[in-house]
Write an enzyme that holds these catalytic residues in place. Structure first.
Site, short mmCIF file in Angstrom:
data_model
loop_
_atom_site.label_atom_id
_atom_site.label_comp_id
_atom_site.label_asym_id
_atom_site.label_seq_id
_atom_site.Cartn_x
_atom_site.Cartn_y
_atom_site.Cartn_z
N CYS A 47 0.83 -1.21 0.00
CA CYS A 47 0.00 0.00 0.00
C CYS A 47 0.87 1.27 0.00
O CYS A 47 1.51 1.60 1.01
CB CYS A 47 -0.92 -0.02 1.22
SG CYS A 47 -1.83 1.50 1.49
N CYS A 70 -0.15 3.99 2.52
CA CYS A 70 0.22 3.58 3.89
C CYS A 70 1.64 4.02 4.21
O CYS A 70 1.93 4.49 5.32
CB CYS A 70 0.11 2.06 4.03
SG CYS A 70 -1.53 1.38 3.79
#
Length: 314
Positions: free
Chosen positions: A77, A80
């Site tokens: 991700c 993230c």
């Protein structure tokens, strides 16, 4: 983040009952309090911890002492990886008022399901064992700080006002290396060889004219060199007998300054400056400026003496 003043927020929208992993109290036993006592202190390995399905119960328990921010993330991700450093920075700055629990959703599917993490990054707080949804996606640092401030208010309203201390060793700051010529000057001062210390500082200034430590050290050592071996009573008697003897007044002013009588030293030289004709004042002014530098320009005694000197000059 939902309005933190609403008590309904604390109930949250996520059911974590299946993730508690804590033994239930025996029948008839008193239930644990909703939150730890105000001002409680807990010990944790770090303010930033990796949490798994198996260890999540410990985090829930910790949230009775301090708010726990849960960062649900994954290695693949990108957002993230943008958000996590921001969360870690803000949590570290809060110095024990909040703990950050990082959950890899790929490795901990039970937690991902329990938090209903349909998209990541997803950030949720735990307060007194209950979830508080915060935000989804990589948000700016300013917004993170604002949300954390609201979270702390909400936690306080629910009696969660403790702190945590970590078991991480505190690194002692390394002392900066002493330049060789400074070290030589220190060694000479300890031996009482002020002439050698003066030479070392002068060489340091020749190499680096902006070396303020060398400049300050040179002034102090020159003062020590001037007063070394001087008889105080004899010096005072000589100065009293010849009020306009510049050398005699300089000696007593040096002794006063070295002994901590800063104002006496300044007053003596200002009186001498006022008593001398204009063409004999320059050495006194230079000595005053030297002593001002030793004491420090921000010292109120220096500021007052500078004003007095300016009035005498103009």
């Amino acid at each position: 983040m939902t309005d933190p003043t609403s008590s309904a927020v604390l109930r949250g929208a996520v059911d974590l009952s299946s993730l508690r992993n804590r033994p239930q109290p025996p029948a008839g036993a008193e239930a644990p309090p909703a939150a730890a006592a105000a001002g409680a202190v807990a010990s944790v390995p770090s303010l930033i911890v990796d949490v798994t399905d198996a260890t999540f119960g410990d985090v829930l328990e910790l949230s009775r002492t301090v708010p726990v921010v849960v960062d649900l993330w994954a290695e693949w991700c990108g957002p993230c990886k943008q958000l996590s450093p921001v969360l870690e920075k803000v949590v570290t700055e809060l110095a024990g008022r909040v703990v950050l629990a990082k959950v890899d959703v790929d490795a901990n599917p039970q937690l991902a399901q329990g938090f209903r993490a349909q998209s990541i990054p997803m950030v949720v707080a735990l307060v007194a064992g209950q979830p508080v949804p915060l935000f989804t996606g990589a948000v700016p640092e300013a917004q993170v700080r604002e949300v954390f401030a609201q979270l702390l208010q909400l936690a306080a309203q629910n009696g969660v006002t403790g702190t945590v201390q970590t078991g991480e060793p505190v690194a002692e700051p390394e002392e900066p290396a002493i330049p060789p010529l400074h070290a030589e000057a220190f060694e000479a001062i300890e031996a009482g060889d002020y002439a050698r210390a003066v030479t070392a500082y002068e060489r340091a200034l020749a190499e680096n004219p902006r070396d303020e430590e060398a400049r300050s050290g040179l002034g102090q050592v020159r003062l020590l060199e001037r007063v070394q071996g001087v008889d105080l009573q004899a010096a005072r008697a000589a100065a009293a007998a010849s009020p306009r003897d510049v050398a005699a007044q300089f000696t007593v002013a040096d002794l006063d300054l070295a002994g901590g009588h800063v104002e006496d030293a300044f007053i003596r030289l200002l009186d001498l400056f006022a008593a001398l004709p204009d063409d004999e004042r320059a050495p006194v002014r230079e000595r005053l400026l030297e002593l001002f530098g030793l004491v420090g320009d921000a010292d109120p005694r220096v500021l007052q003496a500078r004003r007095s000197l300016a009035n005498l000059m103009f």
